[in-house]
Design a protein around this motif. Sequence first.
Motif, PDB file in Angstrom:
ATOM      1  N   PHE A  74      57.798  -0.723   2.543  1.00  0.00           N
ATOM      2  CA  PHE A  74      56.932  -0.221   1.542  1.00  0.00           C
ATOM      3  C   PHE A  74      57.079  -1.092   0.113  1.00  0.00           C
ATOM      4  O   PHE A  74      57.837  -1.614  -0.156  1.00  0.00           O
ATOM      5  CB  PHE A  74      56.890   1.435   1.287  1.00  0.00           C
ATOM      6  CG  PHE A  74      58.399   1.704   0.336  1.00  0.00           C
ATOM      7  CD1 PHE A  74      58.127   1.588  -0.922  1.00  0.00           C
ATOM      8  CD2 PHE A  74      59.259   2.017   1.155  1.00  0.00           C
ATOM      9  CE1 PHE A  74      59.331   1.938  -1.718  1.00  0.00           C
ATOM     10  CE2 PHE A  74      60.328   2.694   0.401  1.00  0.00           C
ATOM     11  CZ  PHE A  74      60.608   2.501  -0.920  1.00  0.00           C
ATOM     12  N   ASN A  94      48.400   5.655  -4.023  1.00  0.00           N
ATOM     13  CA  ASN A  94      48.929   5.262  -3.008  1.00  0.00           C
ATOM     14  C   ASN A  94      47.925   4.485  -2.081  1.00  0.00           C
ATOM     15  O   ASN A  94      46.883   4.830  -2.086  1.00  0.00           O
ATOM     16  CB  ASN A  94      49.516   6.486  -2.142  1.00  0.00           C
ATOM     17  CG  ASN A  94      50.435   7.236  -2.634  1.00  0.00           C
ATOM     18  OD1 ASN A  94      51.236   6.758  -3.537  1.00  0.00           O
ATOM     19  ND2 ASN A  94      50.586   8.424  -2.427  1.00  0.00           N
ATOM     20  N   ASP A  95      48.282   3.374  -1.562  1.00  0.00           N
ATOM     21  CA  ASP A  95      47.237   2.434  -0.996  1.00  0.00           C
ATOM     22  C   ASP A  95      47.959   1.691   0.183  1.00  0.00           C
ATOM     23  O   ASP A  95      49.093   1.977   0.489  1.00  0.00           O
ATOM     24  CB  ASP A  95      46.692   1.567  -2.107  1.00  0.00           C
ATOM     25  CG  ASP A  95      45.295   0.965  -1.830  1.00  0.00           C
ATOM     26  OD1 ASP A  95      44.878   1.041  -0.480  1.00  0.00           O
ATOM     27  OD2 ASP A  95      44.901   0.409  -2.421  1.00  0.00           O
ATOM     28  N   VAL A  96      47.192   0.860   0.651  1.00  0.00           N
ATOM     29  CA  VAL A  96      47.831  -0.234   1.567  1.00  0.00           C
ATOM     30  C   VAL A  96      47.420  -1.578   0.968  1.00  0.00           C
ATOM     31  O   VAL A  96      46.322  -1.803   0.570  1.00  0.00           O
ATOM     32  CB  VAL A  96      47.147  -0.096   2.974  1.00  0.00           C
ATOM     33  CG1 VAL A  96      47.658  -1.145   3.920  1.00  0.00           C
ATOM     34  CG2 VAL A  96      47.644   1.078   3.639  1.00  0.00           C
ATOM     35  N   ASP A  97      48.498  -2.602   0.978  1.00  0.00           N
ATOM     36  CA  ASP A  97      48.162  -3.790   0.611  1.00  0.00           C
ATOM     37  C   ASP A  97      47.212  -4.443   1.333  1.00  0.00           C
ATOM     38  O   ASP A  97      47.415  -4.681   2.699  1.00  0.00           O
ATOM     39  CB  ASP A  97      49.594  -4.678   0.410  1.00  0.00           C
ATOM     40  CG  ASP A  97      49.162  -6.146  -0.101  1.00  0.00           C
ATOM     41  OD1 ASP A  97      48.586  -6.132  -1.170  1.00  0.00           O
ATOM     42  OD2 ASP A  97      49.906  -7.096   0.358  1.00  0.00           O
ATOM     43  N   SER A  98      46.084  -5.107   0.939  1.00  0.00           N
ATOM     44  CA  SER A  98      44.706  -5.682   1.536  1.00  0.00           C
ATOM     45  C   SER A  98      45.401  -6.733   2.301  1.00  0.00           C
ATOM     46  O   SER A  98      44.758  -7.294   3.378  1.00  0.00           O
ATOM     47  CB  SER A  98      43.732  -5.873   0.660  1.00  0.00           C
ATOM     48  OG  SER A  98      43.841  -6.777  -0.380  1.00  0.00           O
ATOM     49  N   GLY A 101      48.853  -5.598   4.680  1.00  0.00           N
ATOM     50  CA  GLY A 101      49.103  -4.262   5.447  1.00  0.00           C
ATOM     51  C   GLY A 101      50.434  -3.386   5.014  1.00  0.00           C
ATOM     52  O   GLY A 101      50.359  -2.363   5.596  1.00  0.00           O
ATOM     53  N   LEU A 102      50.926  -3.840   3.948  1.00  0.00           N
ATOM     54  CA  LEU A 102      52.311  -2.858   3.650  1.00  0.00           C
ATOM     55  C   LEU A 102      51.915  -1.741   2.930  1.00  0.00           C
ATOM     56  O   LEU A 102      50.986  -1.830   1.814  1.00  0.00           O
ATOM     57  CB  LEU A 102      53.088  -3.946   2.685  1.00  0.00           C
ATOM     58  CG  LEU A 102      54.609  -3.471   2.225  1.00  0.00           C
ATOM     59  CD1 LEU A 102      55.425  -3.339   3.296  1.00  0.00           C
ATOM     60  CD2 LEU A 102      54.961  -4.156   0.950  1.00  0.00           C
ATOM     61  N   PRO A 103      52.538  -0.511   2.977  1.00  0.00           N
ATOM     62  CA  PRO A 103      52.085   0.584   2.575  1.00  0.00           C
ATOM     63  C   PRO A 103      52.641   0.753   1.006  1.00  0.00           C
ATOM     64  O   PRO A 103      53.727   0.017   0.765  1.00  0.00           O
ATOM     65  CB  PRO A 103      52.848   1.716   3.279  1.00  0.00           C
ATOM     66  CG  PRO A 103      53.472   1.241   4.563  1.00  0.00           C
ATOM     67  CD  PRO A 103      53.409  -0.136   4.432  1.00  0.00           C
ATOM     68  N   LEU A 104      51.620   1.116   0.244  1.00  0.00           N
ATOM     69  CA  LEU A 104      51.857   1.005  -1.251  1.00  0.00           C
ATOM     70  C   LEU A 104      52.007   2.631  -1.796  1.00  0.00           C
ATOM     71  O   LEU A 104      51.033   3.214  -1.415  1.00  0.00           O
ATOM     72  CB  LEU A 104      50.928   0.180  -1.950  1.00  0.00           C
ATOM     73  CG  LEU A 104      50.623  -1.215  -1.643  1.00  0.00           C
ATOM     74  CD1 LEU A 104      49.612  -1.932  -2.405  1.00  0.00           C
ATOM     75  CD2 LEU A 104      52.010  -1.958  -1.899  1.00  0.00           C
TER      76      LEU A 104
END
Length: 202
Positions: A74, A94-98, A101-104
Amino acid sequence: MEPTKTQMLVLLKAKTVDSIQQQAIVPAADQLSAYLPLLKGKKVGLMGNQTSVVGKQNEHLVDVLLREKVDLKFGFAPEHGFRGDIERGEKVSNDVDSKTGLPLFTLYGGNEKQDSIVQSIDVMIFDLQDVGARFYTYITSLHRVMELCAKHNKELIVLDRPNPCGDQVDGPVRKDDKFKSNVSYHIKSPWFMDLQSANWQK
C-alpha cells in the motif's frame, strides 16, 4: 510506547559525491543498493508523493519498487495526495493509484484503520521532500508514521532528502500545546535540518 529490541529504524542520508566538474547531492532514494536488500522477502508500505522520485529520469519510487519485485502492499498519502494532485487543505481520501493499482490510504487528518494497515506489513518506507517550513505538514506526517511503527513494532526506513533552506533558521517556537496542530510543530520556521533529522529533535 518504548521501542522493542526487534525494532529497526534506518535513516538513509543523502550523500555528497565529488565529480570532476562539481559536487552532487545523491538523495537516499537514489541509493537503491543500500536499501533494496532490507526489503527482500518482506511486505512493504510506502509513504510518498510526487516528490518521491529516483534518478535523473525522475521515476516515481513506487514504480521502481514494483519493477524490482518488492512486495509493496500500500501507499500512505500525505496532504496533496500520493501523486500531488489534491489542492492544499482539501480532503485526502482512501483511493487506488490510477497508474499502478496500488491501494492508497490517507494519513492526512488521520485514518481510523491506520493501525490495522500498518500491522499488515513488515517494513515501512518514508520518502517525502520537505521545504524546511514549520507550517508544511510533511514533518507531522513523518512523526505520525514513526509513532505507528513504534507502536506496532515495525521496521521504518526513512529516505533522506536535503532541506532547500540550507542553514537558515528563524522565528519563534510554539510554547503552548493548546496551539498544537499539523502546521504548528514544535520547531522554528524556517529550520535548517532535513525533515528526518528534525523529528529526532522532537
